[in-house]
Motif scaffolding. Structure first.
Motif, PDB file in Angstrom:
ATOM      1  N   GLY A 818       0.664  -1.032   0.038  1.00  0.00           N
ATOM      2  CA  GLY A 818      -0.310  -0.039  -0.194  1.00  0.00           C
ATOM      3  C   GLY A 818       0.837   1.278   0.060  1.00  0.00           C
ATOM      4  N   ILE A 819       0.456   2.649   0.283  1.00  0.00           N
ATOM      5  CA  ILE A 819       1.234   4.055   0.824  1.00  0.00           C
ATOM      6  C   ILE A 819       2.329   3.501   1.775  1.00  0.00           C
ATOM      7  N   THR A 820       1.880   2.787   2.839  1.00  0.00           N
ATOM      8  CA  THR A 820       2.600   2.253   3.709  1.00  0.00           C
ATOM      9  C   THR A 820       2.759   2.061   4.354  1.00  0.00           C
ATOM     10  N   ASP A 821       1.540   0.778   4.517  1.00  0.00           N
ATOM     11  CA  ASP A 821       1.228  -0.668   4.382  1.00  0.00           C
ATOM     12  C   ASP A 821       1.926  -1.682   3.768  1.00  0.00           C
ATOM     13  N   PHE A 822       1.833  -2.925   4.190  1.00  0.00           N
ATOM     14  CA  PHE A 822       2.222  -3.665   3.373  1.00  0.00           C
ATOM     15  C   PHE A 822       1.881  -5.531   3.882  1.00  0.00           C
ATOM     16  N   ILE A 823       1.744  -6.458   3.511  1.00  0.00           N
ATOM     17  CA  ILE A 823       1.723  -7.615   3.939  1.00  0.00           C
ATOM     18  C   ILE A 823       3.068  -8.521   3.624  1.00  0.00           C
ATOM     19  N   ARG A 824       3.651  -9.388   3.452  1.00  0.00           N
ATOM     20  CA  ARG A 824       4.222  -9.994   3.164  1.00  0.00           C
ATOM     21  C   ARG A 824       4.791 -11.444   3.626  1.00  0.00           C
ATOM     22  N   ILE A 825       4.820 -12.057   3.226  1.00  0.00           N
ATOM     23  CA  ILE A 825       5.430 -13.913   3.695  1.00  0.00           C
ATOM     24  C   ILE A 825       6.655 -13.975   2.718  1.00  0.00           C
ATOM     25  N   GLU A 826       8.060 -14.645   3.787  1.00  0.00           N
ATOM     26  CA  GLU A 826       8.812 -15.216   2.664  1.00  0.00           C
ATOM     27  C   GLU A 826       9.642 -16.161   3.836  1.00  0.00           C
ATOM     28  N   LEU A 827      10.925 -17.253   3.067  1.00  0.00           N
ATOM     29  CA  LEU A 827      11.364 -18.073   3.909  1.00  0.00           C
ATOM     30  C   LEU A 827      12.425 -17.395   3.940  1.00  0.00           C
ATOM     31  N   ARG A 828      13.216 -16.702   4.928  1.00  0.00           N
ATOM     32  CA  ARG A 828      13.875 -16.011   4.950  1.00  0.00           C
ATOM     33  C   ARG A 828      16.060 -16.788   5.396  1.00  0.00           C
ATOM     34  N   THR A 834       9.268 -16.035   7.419  1.00  0.00           N
ATOM     35  CA  THR A 834       8.986 -14.832   8.294  1.00  0.00           C
ATOM     36  C   THR A 834       7.375 -14.670   7.688  1.00  0.00           C
ATOM     37  N   PHE A 835       6.334 -13.820   8.657  1.00  0.00           N
ATOM     38  CA  PHE A 835       5.309 -13.568   7.922  1.00  0.00           C
ATOM     39  C   PHE A 835       5.107 -11.990   8.913  1.00  0.00           C
ATOM     40  N   SER A 836       5.418 -10.503   7.591  1.00  0.00           N
ATOM     41  CA  SER A 836       5.841  -9.180   8.145  1.00  0.00           C
ATOM     42  C   SER A 836       4.548  -8.265   7.877  1.00  0.00           C
ATOM     43  N   PHE A 837       3.724  -7.686   8.213  1.00  0.00           N
ATOM     44  CA  PHE A 837       3.381  -5.986   8.425  1.00  0.00           C
ATOM     45  C   PHE A 837       3.024  -5.055   8.331  1.00  0.00           C
ATOM     46  N   ASP A 838       2.518  -4.192   7.883  1.00  0.00           N
ATOM     47  CA  ASP A 838       2.289  -3.081   8.519  1.00  0.00           C
ATOM     48  C   ASP A 838       0.865  -2.385   8.521  1.00  0.00           C
ATOM     49  N   VAL A 839       0.223  -1.726   9.418  1.00  0.00           N
ATOM     50  CA  VAL A 839      -0.950  -1.017   8.692  1.00  0.00           C
ATOM     51  C   VAL A 839      -1.026  -0.281   9.581  1.00  0.00           C
ATOM     52  N   GLY A 842       3.324   1.180  12.012  1.00  0.00           N
ATOM     53  CA  GLY A 842       5.153   0.433  12.245  1.00  0.00           C
ATOM     54  C   GLY A 842       4.867  -0.794  12.024  1.00  0.00           C
ATOM     55  N   PRO A 843       5.831  -1.600  11.551  1.00  0.00           N
ATOM     56  CA  PRO A 843       6.497  -2.785  10.777  1.00  0.00           C
ATOM     57  C   PRO A 843       6.187  -3.803  11.930  1.00  0.00           C
ATOM     58  N   CYS A 844       5.698  -4.987  11.774  1.00  0.00           N
ATOM     59  CA  CYS A 844       5.572  -6.039  12.900  1.00  0.00           C
ATOM     60  C   CYS A 844       5.900  -7.213  11.435  1.00  0.00           C
ATOM     61  N   GLU A 845       7.336  -8.402  12.577  1.00  0.00           N
ATOM     62  CA  GLU A 845       7.499  -9.429  12.590  1.00  0.00           C
ATOM     63  C   GLU A 845       6.859 -10.664  13.334  1.00  0.00           C
ATOM     64  N   VAL A 846       6.295 -11.973  12.697  1.00  0.00           N
ATOM     65  CA  VAL A 846       5.884 -13.292  13.435  1.00  0.00           C
ATOM     66  C   VAL A 846       7.190 -14.359  12.713  1.00  0.00           C
ATOM     67  N   THR A 847       7.879 -14.687  13.190  1.00  0.00           N
ATOM     68  CA  THR A 847       9.297 -15.578  12.499  1.00  0.00           C
ATOM     69  C   THR A 847       8.554 -17.160  13.240  1.00  0.00           C
ATOM     70  N   VAL A 848       8.376 -18.421  12.020  1.00  0.00           N
ATOM     71  CA  VAL A 848       8.527 -19.270  13.222  1.00  0.00           C
ATOM     72  C   VAL A 848      10.054 -20.013  12.218  1.00  0.00           C
ATOM     73  N   PRO A 886      -0.817  -3.839  18.942  1.00  0.00           N
ATOM     74  CA  PRO A 886      -0.604  -3.100  19.922  1.00  0.00           C
ATOM     75  C   PRO A 886      -2.192  -2.877  20.882  1.00  0.00           C
ATOM     76  N   VAL A 887      -2.355  -2.124  21.451  1.00  0.00           N
ATOM     77  CA  VAL A 887      -3.890  -1.774  22.231  1.00  0.00           C
ATOM     78  C   VAL A 887      -3.070   0.114  21.923  1.00  0.00           C
ATOM     79  N   ASN A 888      -5.047   0.254  20.795  1.00  0.00           N
ATOM     80  CA  ASN A 888      -5.656   1.305  20.861  1.00  0.00           C
ATOM     81  C   ASN A 888      -4.710   2.252  19.105  1.00  0.00           C
ATOM     82  N   GLY A 889      -4.602   1.066  18.784  1.00  0.00           N
ATOM     83  CA  GLY A 889      -3.374   0.878  17.020  1.00  0.00           C
ATOM     84  C   GLY A 889      -4.704   1.328  16.333  1.00  0.00           C
ATOM     85  N   HIS A 890      -4.214   1.066  15.346  1.00  0.00           N
ATOM     86  CA  HIS A 890      -4.404   1.533  13.795  1.00  0.00           C
ATOM     87  C   HIS A 890      -4.767  -0.260  13.624  1.00  0.00           C
ATOM     88  N   ILE A 891      -5.572  -0.581  12.497  1.00  0.00           N
ATOM     89  CA  ILE A 891      -6.359  -1.925  12.751  1.00  0.00           C
ATOM     90  C   ILE A 891      -6.281  -2.250  11.403  1.00  0.00           C
TER      91      ILE A 891
END
Length: 1259
Positions: A818-828, A834-839, A842-848, A886-891
């Motif tokens: 998006g303009i600033t938002d994104f969603i991405r899944i990759e073999l890092r 890693t599953f990363s996104f921004d709503v 700020g960028p957020c990552e979840v890694t297995v 995050p509490v009370n963040g953008h959704i």
């Protein structure tokens, strides 16, 4: 309530948009961006404090440099604010901010509050959250923020939340909008407006009612209209929610259809304006409160037109009605374009004013206080030394627990704490040297409603009352000597009173109307520092929000909430996760099959997290495919007499990507029937409610049955036998196979209304084969290649699932920007996904992380989900990783680029490998179709046995297919789709079964060559024997293998029930005998697994003295065998007795029990009675297997009918042994002089899931 019909969408285009019903808005709404602050006088500005006279709020105009160049408070903390009085209510569409001119003072984020009166402020919220507005990054740049939707207010307040850490708070502002004028009426709770319209006018087919209201009361009638037959329409505020109630008065309708009861909104008694819009077109209607709309359809819609020619607002004019009238203000009240309030002000004859209705809206001066956290507190002075305690207040909260009030009853001796626990109000009394005493009042007080509390203590008792519930506790008869401070909420850090000890946290919620003794507390004085002290409060505002409106719990999950969060109860929905988004079930029978599940009843969810719910099907797992059997809800056979139409039929309508589907329908007709000259007299309705007149193998629209296609109908004038006018019963049996039209939902048999005319039909289940979407795949061959698709829309909830396999160490699976938002899944990395996104937070990552590399060229399943509660990522069966939001963040996730699969927009870090079964929010993405036209990407992906080969058990071999695998059970003693179905037989006394390897001996000096010729490609250098048995008789001959040279191998149970194996590999020597002294194996009850493995990795060695080769093998015998030549006495005794009991899974080379049990099996001789059974645990006479329905002409047998439990995995530690069975596996290596024997024994009870077989079973 039924969903709105598709026609209603067209109807809504005829209805006016909501804003056009507000004629009081001045000017063009498109030109509502005029600056509103620049021309205001300095007196219109106010603030919490100012650093100096040159830093006052009057200098806070945008781009102005006078004074110190902006407003700066005396102290920079979160309790400061800048206020602007616009002079009158205005429509505000945007705000803008700057820092202090030429300084290091600026605000980086702030909250925006608004009010009509300068009291009871309300916070403006974006994206249904409480996130602040972005501020400035320097002193002079201007940051604009548009308000969507706009607000109407006179007063605005800016509350700095964060500022430049190297400076102070500094602000200059501007507000943009336009004038807002309105018509207002005030109702005092005993008044109403009655509007009568012209009786001669045509009753409108469309009604549109719009209004705004505000009130501090939780209940009251806003609108009422009734008819002559009990039908009426009511709009009523109940417990802070707006209820729209319609009663058709139609006694012919069931209550669920005659009544419509809709509830929208919450906390509507907050003293702020709320908008209402009701649109009706005949039986279709819209009900909107603020931003939330409910569409519905009413039964018997014409009855709503039969209403009286009058409608009341604010109450019910009929005397004696007990319903509470509205107490508050209405604004811009319009009925079908008529301004009701304007008519009332000008005393028009259509309007009757009942009671005291005024045309201005008074502003209540109640000042609420918000306790923002569990550490918030308000310390107020008490009447020190007073001989009584009397405190009253009102509160509202969602929390079930929290400390409300604490104080002293008697100095140094007795104190009290008033708190919520489990939604009840409790009072605890603490007396020095004694245990606490408790009283309880009220229940369910955490419902978000205002509740009144009073606490009083004097002389010998203390009482607490909440609403209408009072509880009293006796005290020792001493004088009350109250303390000098009462603490509301939490306690200060330095407090050590009894009420501040223990785990109980402070209250989170709102308080108002606080009184201590006879004194009403003014929170504004507290805010100004003139009274008491406080921490972490928001004064003059109640910040409670309903986090369950709208409910983010999907698929019927029940929403519950606390002050700062919500949760979803997914029990019974078929879904799981924080928002009940993820289905508990697989997408198809094909998916269940490739998890190793047997045939049985299963719930499948064809669209995963999509709107279609799970439904029950029978999955018939065969060697070639997984068949799905969907039964309809009605009876199989239906007779139709004296009615023009057949009965509706229902079956689950699902988006199932099957290879093929079909449904069988048999029609029988009794005549005479009316001639129709070729016009069909019967038809059927499919999935999309479309009528179809084709039958059987004909194409859609052909209007022909099978006989019509083949030209052999009983009457050539018609294309179906049932359309012929014969005075006899005729029939048509057809198979419908256009899967886009299936299942059949209704069958119509016309022309059955005449005497003696009748018809009947029988509808079978819907049968579907496979699931193409499960194997839909693409191979990515270059790092710069990718597949592109339309933008992924997952604003509030986004889930992605797919399989992947690769040999590379890294690569991007998918990306959407998006303009600033994104969603991405990759073999890092080889071991990290890693599953990363921004709503917007700020960028957020979840890694297995995996202990085993993912780039092993095997299929791995990945599922990622992001919702307003957080994000999760799971790969295969590894632990799921969760990242809370995050509490009370953008959704809202806002994307606008194409969706890239297998690569990125920059063509860098692309994925090399295969992806398949890609689903986005449950919807299938067709990779193969796009891959056929994309360079560097190929449709399909080979190589499935490396991932699914473990499903083939008991020696079965995995065979590759284009879509999946098949298990070849030719070399296994077992059968079925996974070579896991046991083949068993019951041997009655005296019975036997003999398998002849050859009929005549082939004499040769080279016995090894002879043995090789007997067995073809199977040699005796490594032979394996398997069998399972259950019996109660000894001695018993389990298995006997003979040769033409009087050599033999026998497996027997001795007289004592011990297990023995005997080899005689040289007729001139005595046999080798191995006796395994286990428990009595002929008990017929206990279960055991015995594996005898002979190989070179010996722990114990046994020398074979009788020879090393088994020559000229002749036959294998199970059961009784008379006079085995050359056998030892023990073997002869066992052979004479034979075997009585159950044998299963018998295999010696290619000689298997399953081959012998097949009809007309070659080389097999059966004597006596041998009965096939499904398994040894089933008992004699049990059916071999229940066969499920399958498609017409489908090859191969149907799989067994299971109970729907998952089949055990291929790991032998998870395998099970059939109840009451002893299993023997013998591996024989004959070209060595010594053999090693390893024996494993396991015991277990009959429960199938408790037995475990060692992994060493496989050869």
């Amino acid at each position: 309530m039924a969903s709105v019909a598709p026609a209603f969408l067209r109807v809504l285009l005829l209805l006016l948009p909501a804003q056009s019903w507000s004629p009081v808005v001045a000017g063009n709404p498109r030109d509502c961006d005029a600056p509103l602050v620049s021309a205001l006088p300095p007196s219109s500005f106010g603030s919490s404090s100012e650093l100096s006279s040159s830093h006052g709020p009057g200098f806070a105009r945008l781009n102005r440099r006078d004074g110190a160049g902006g407003w700066t408070p005396l102290v920079s903390n979160k309790y400061q604010w800048l206020q602007i009085d616009l002079g009158e209510r205005m429509e505000v569409t945007a705000v803008a901010t700057q820092g202090g001119y030429g300084s290091s003072d600026w605000v980086t984020s702030y909250l925006l509050m608004f009010s009509d009166s300068g009291r009871n402020w309300k916070q403006y919220r974006q994206e249904e959250s409480i996130w602040g507005f972005p501020g400035n990054t320097n002193a002079d740049s201007v940051v604009h923020c548009r308000l969507q939707p706009p607000i109407e207010a006179r007063f605005l307040r800016f509350l700095p939340v964060a500022w430049n850490p190297k400076g102070r708070i500094g602000m200059r502002t501007e507000v943009f909008g336009c004038a807002y004028r309105s018509e207002v009426a005030y109702f005092d709770g005993q008044s109403a407006l009655l509007y009568r319209f012209d009786k001669k006018s045509i009753k409108p087919i469309r009604d549109v009612i719009s209004l705004k209201f505000k009130t501090m009361q939780s209940s009251g009638i806003l609108l009422y209209r009734e008819g002559q037959h009990g039908n009426h329409i009511t709009l009523e505020l109940m417990k802070g929610k707006l209820v729209f109630f319609l009663n058709s008065g139609n006694a012919d309708l069931p209550p669920t259809n005659a009544h419509v009861n809709l509830t929208l909104g919450s906390l509507l008694d907050d003293g702020h304006w709320h908008s209402v819009l009701i649109e009706r077109l005949d039986a279709e209607a819209n009900f909107t409160v603020d931003k939330h709309t409910h569409h519905f359809h009413t039964q018997g819609g014409s009855s709503y037109l039969d209403l009286n020619f009058e409608i009341s607002f604010g109450g019910i004019p009929t005397p004696g009605r007990s319903r509470k009238s509205f107490h508050g203000c209405l604004e811009n009240l319009n009925y079908n374009g008529v301004d009701i309030i304007e008519l009332a002000k000008t005393h028009k004859p259509q309007i009757r004013i009942m009671g005291n209705v005024s045309f201005s809206c008074p502003q209540p001066q109640t000042v609420p206080v918000t306790f923002l956290s569990s550490g918030s507190f308000l310390a107020l002075p008490g009447n020190s030394g007073d001989d009584k305690v009397f405190v009253t207040f009102q509160f509202r909260t969602w929390n079930r627990a929290g400390r409300l009030l604490s104080g002293i009853l008697r100095r140094g001796a007795e104190s009290f704490v008033l708190f919520l626990q489990d939604g009840k109000l409790k009072l605890s009394l603490f007396q020095l040297g004694q245990s606490s005493r408790n009283v309880t009042a009220g229940a369910g007080l955490n419902d978000g409603q205002w509740h009144s509390v009073s606490l009083s203590a004097k002389w010998s008792h203390v009482s607490v009352a909440v609403d209408d519930d009072t509880a009293i506790q006796s005290l020792v008869a001493v004088l009350i000597d109250s303390g000098d401070t009462y603490y509301f909420g939490g306690c200060p850090d330095n407090s050590s009173g009894s009420g501040c000890k223990g785990p109980l946290q402070g209250f989170q919620g709102c308080l108002r109307r606080i009184s201590i003794g006879d004194t009403v507390v003014d929170p504004i004085s507290v805010q100004q520092g003139a009274l008491g002290r406080f921490s972490d409060l928001q004064i003059d505002s109640c910040g409670i929000t309903d986090r369950c409106l709208p409910s983010y719990c999907e698929h019927g999950g029940e929403c519950s909430q606390s002050w700062d969060s919500f949760s979803c109860d997914c029990l019974g929905t078929g879904y799981t996760g924080e928002t009940c988004h993820s289905s508990l079930y697989q997408q198809s029978c094909e998916a269940y099959k490739h998890k190793g599940n047997p045939s049985g009843l299963y719930y499948i969810d064809a669209d995963g997290s999509g709107p279609l719910g799970p439904f029950l099907v029978y999955c018939n797992m065969t060697a070639d495919a997984a068949w799905t059997v969907v039964r309809h809800s009605g009876p199989d056979a239906v007779a139709v007499r004296g009615a023009a139409r057949g009965r509706p039929r229902s079956a689950a309508s699902f988006a199932y990507a099957a290879g093929r589907c079909e449904q069988r329908l048999a029609l029988r007709c009794g005549t005479p029937r009316l001639p129709t000259h070729g016009t069909p007299l019967s038809w059927w309705v499919g999935r999309t409610n479309e009528t179809h007149t084709y039958w059987g193998g004909s194409l859609p629209g052909a209007q022909k049955c099978t006989c019509g296609l083949e030209g052999n109908c009983i009457d050539s004038q018609y294309y179906c036998n049932c359309d012929a006018g014969r005075n006899e019963w005729t029939s048509d049996t057809v198979v419908l196979s256009q899967k886009e039209h299936l299942p059949v939902t209704q069958v119509v048999m016309a022309d059955t209304g005449r005497p003696h005319s009748e018809a009947a039909y029988t509808l079978g289940p819907l049968l579907c084969q496979g699931d193409k979407s499960f194997w839909n795949s693409a191979s990515f061959n270059t790092e710069t290649s990718y597949l592109h698709f339309p933008t992924f829309h997952g604003e509030l909830t986004a889930d992605v699932s797919f399989f992947f396999k690769t040999t590379v160490s890294s690569g991007v699976f998918m990306e959407n920007l998006g303009i600033t938002d994104f969603i991405r899944i990759e073999l890092r990395a080889p071991t990290a996904v890693t599953f990363s996104f921004d709503v917007g937070n700020g960028p957020c990552e979840v890694t297995v992380q995996s202990p085993i590399p993912f780039n092993d060229n095997r299929w791995h399943h990945l599922r990622a989900e992001r919702n307003i509660k957080g994000a999760s990522l799971q790969v295969d069966q590894l632990p799921e990783k969760i990242q809370p939001a995050p509490v009370n963040g953008h959704i809202r996730l806002q994307l606008n680029s194409q969706l890239f699969i297998g690569g990125t927009a920059t063509r860098q870090r692309g994925f090399l490998g295969c992806m398949r079964s890609l689903r986005l929010n449950g919807m299938v993405v067709d990779l193969e179709e796009r891959a056929t036209v994309t360079p560097g990407v190929e449709p399909g992906c080979a190589g499935h046995c490396s991932s699914y080969g473990h499903l083939c058990r008991n020696g079965g071999r995995c065979r590759e297919k284009r879509r999946g695998i098949a298990c070849d059970c030719a070399s296994s003693a077992y059968d079925g789709p996974f070579c896991s179905d046991e083949i068993s037989a019951y041997f009655e006394t005296g019975s036997s079964m003999t398998y002849n390897f050859q009929e005549h001996p082939i004499l040769s000096e080279n016995s090894s060559a002879l043995a090789s010729s007997l067995h073809g490609d199977v040699t005796l250098t490594r032979e394996m024997i398997t069998l399972s048995f259950r019996t109660t008789r000894t001695p018993s001959l389990l298995l006997y293998v003979s040769s033409f040279y009087e050599e033999y191998l026998s497996i027997i149970l001795a007289n004592n029930g011990s297990f023995q194996i005997r080899y005689k590999l040289d007729r001139h020597q005595d046999p080798d005998a191995f006796n395994f002294d286990f428990k009595n194996m002929a008990d017929g009850r206990e279960e055991a697994v015995v594996m005898v493995e002979v190989n070179q990795s010996a722990k114990k060695q046994v020398i074979l003295s009788s020879g090393t080769e088994f020559n000229a093998v002749k036959s294998l015998t199970l059961g009784k065998f008379l006079e085995p030549p050359g056998a030892d006495p023990d073997t002869r005794r066992a052979a004479a007795r034979g075997f009585t009991g159950c044998l299963s899974a018998v295999r010696f080379g290619r000689a298997a029990l399953k081959a012998a049990l097949r009809p007309a099996a070659r080389r097999v001789t059966v004597r006596g009675r041998v009965v096939a059974a499904s398994r040894c645990a089933a008992g004699p006479g049990s059916p071999a297997r229940e066969l499920a329905p399958r498609l017409a002409g489908a090859a191969g047998p149907s799989g067994p009918a299971g109970e729907g439990e998952p089949l055990r995995t291929a790991d032998r530690s998870d395998s099970a042994v059939i109840g009451g069975v002893i299993a023997v596996v013998i591996f024989i290596l004959l070209c060595i002089t010594a053999i090693a024997v390893r024996i494993y024994q396991q015991r277990k009870l009959r429960k199938e899931n408790e037995s475990k077989i060692s992994k060493n079973e496989e050869c």
